[in-house]
Scaffold this motif. Sequence first.
Motif: not given
Length: 220
Positions: A126-130, A150-155, A157-164, A192-198
């Motif tokens: 999963x993208x949101x797991x370590x 992903x839901x926002x709390x999963x997002x 984690x995923x972004x921080x792992x990609x960054x890392x 989709x779980x995340x509907x955000x504008x740019x």
Amino acid sequence: MGRLLNIVTPLHQRTKRNYIERMANDKVLCMGKAREFEYDYWDGDRRFGYGGYKYDGRWKSVALKLIATYGLKQDAKILDVGCGKSYLLYELKKLLPQSQVSGFDVSRHGLAEAPKEIRPFLFHHKAQDPYPWGDGHFDLVISLSTLHNLRIFELETALKEIERVGKQKYIMVESYRNLEELFNLQCWALTAEAFFDTDAWVWLYRHFGYSGDYEFIYFE
């Protein structure tokens, strides 16, 4: 923050979509099927997802752009987060035969249907797991059409792992710039779980410490 890029958009714009038809075609049932991310999503009826995702060579142009944009060498280490059937990794490996490619996805069907040449480099995750790599392990980490599922709390984690794990990073998600595009996205999106504008996406990237490049695709 990195750059706003235009790598996948030309490919995305090649497909015609009937937004109202999808919204009116028992969409709640279709969303449930699609969110299993298995056969029906990839190769079942079009109302459940891709409607038969067979490869026609379209990802080669994206692979060439990524190699040029990020100056990837023959021995580059590349990770695809949410690789699906891994056609992009397949093209990257063909263009960079000495590269070390890795990919993971939640879909066992997608992974099993990847080109046989690339399957040894894929695994279920999963993208949101370590992620099982050390800091800065990859020359490039990519994630296309995955993080908006992903839901926002999963997002976070995923972004921080990609960054890392990535020295360079590039992610692409679905977004919108106006009410018409929001309506079309809400009609079309099944997973989709995340509907955000740019602006909201960029704010989230900064808030969660993501420093890489990004792209948005729109439903015009």
